[in-house]
Design a protein around this motif. Structure first.
Motif, PDB file in Angstrom:
ATOM      1  N   PHE A 297       0.830  -1.196   0.000  1.00  0.00           N
ATOM      2  CA  PHE A 297       0.000   0.000   0.000  1.00  0.00           C
ATOM      3  C   PHE A 297       0.868   1.251   0.000  1.00  0.00           C
ATOM      4  CE2 PHE A 297      -2.287  -3.387   2.148  1.00  0.00           C
ATOM      5  CZ  PHE A 297      -3.427  -3.458   1.354  1.00  0.00           C
ATOM      6  N   ILE A 298       0.386   2.268  -0.696  1.00  0.00           N
ATOM      7  CA  ILE A 298       1.132   3.518  -0.780  1.00  0.00           C
ATOM      8  C   ILE A 298       0.172   4.690  -0.626  1.00  0.00           C
ATOM      9  CG2 ILE A 298       0.930   3.590  -3.292  1.00  0.00           C
ATOM     10  CD1 ILE A 298       3.745   4.869  -3.298  1.00  0.00           C
ATOM     11  N   ARG A 299       0.651   5.725   0.039  1.00  0.00           N
ATOM     12  CA  ARG A 299      -0.124   6.958   0.141  1.00  0.00           C
ATOM     13  C   ARG A 299       0.791   8.092  -0.280  1.00  0.00           C
ATOM     14  NH1 ARG A 299      -4.067   9.237   4.867  1.00  0.00           N
ATOM     15  NH2 ARG A 299      -4.873  10.946   3.608  1.00  0.00           N
ATOM     16  N   GLU A 300       0.325   8.900  -1.193  1.00  0.00           N
ATOM     17  CA  GLU A 300       1.113   9.998  -1.721  1.00  0.00           C
ATOM     18  C   GLU A 300       0.781  11.282  -0.994  1.00  0.00           C
ATOM     19  OE1 GLU A 300       0.707  10.413  -5.910  1.00  0.00           O
ATOM     20  OE2 GLU A 300       2.052  12.141  -6.002  1.00  0.00           O
ATOM     21  N   PHE A 301       1.827  12.039  -0.668  1.00  0.00           N
ATOM     22  CA  PHE A 301       1.695  13.347  -0.045  1.00  0.00           C
ATOM     23  C   PHE A 301       2.408  14.374  -0.913  1.00  0.00           C
ATOM     24  CE2 PHE A 301       1.217  10.350   3.407  1.00  0.00           C
ATOM     25  CZ  PHE A 301       0.147  10.862   4.110  1.00  0.00           C
ATOM     26  N   THR A 302       2.324  15.634  -0.565  1.00  0.00           N
ATOM     27  CA  THR A 302       2.949  16.697  -1.342  1.00  0.00           C
ATOM     28  C   THR A 302       4.457  16.500  -1.472  1.00  0.00           C
ATOM     29  OG1 THR A 302       1.261  18.231  -0.566  1.00  0.00           O
ATOM     30  CG2 THR A 302       3.253  19.202  -1.510  1.00  0.00           C
TER      31      THR A 302
END
Length: 83
Positions: free
Chosen positions: A31-36
């Motif tokens: 799982f991956i979550r992208e941030f700024t």
């Protein structure tokens, strides 16, 4: 009788949940979550996984900068974009 104002936002945000739960590179359990300024990756796939980013990224815990990183099973990592 106590009157309460209506809720303006739901308790559960499906959009944020969907971003976090999406599969990365077609691997179940990665799982991956992208941030700024980077990404957070969590691996519960059953084995270590090598992930590849389009840009050079720094792994916070290892201090290693590359576009390819190995994330151990049942482990996670924070990745910062190199400026």
């Amino acid at each position: 009788m106590i009157r309460r104002p209506p809720r303006s936002t739901p308790l559960y945000s499906s959009a944020a949940s969907d971003v976090y739960k999406r599969q990365y590179q077609g691997i179940d359990g990665l799982f991956i979550r992208e941030f700024t300024n980077g990404y957070v990756v969590y691996n519960r796939s059953g084995s270590a996984q090598e992930i590849t980013f389009q840009h050079e990224i720094q792994a916070v815990s290892q201090g290693h900068s590359s576009n390819t990183h190995l994330v151990a099973d049942m482990d996670g990592e924070i990745f910062w974009l190199n400026s």
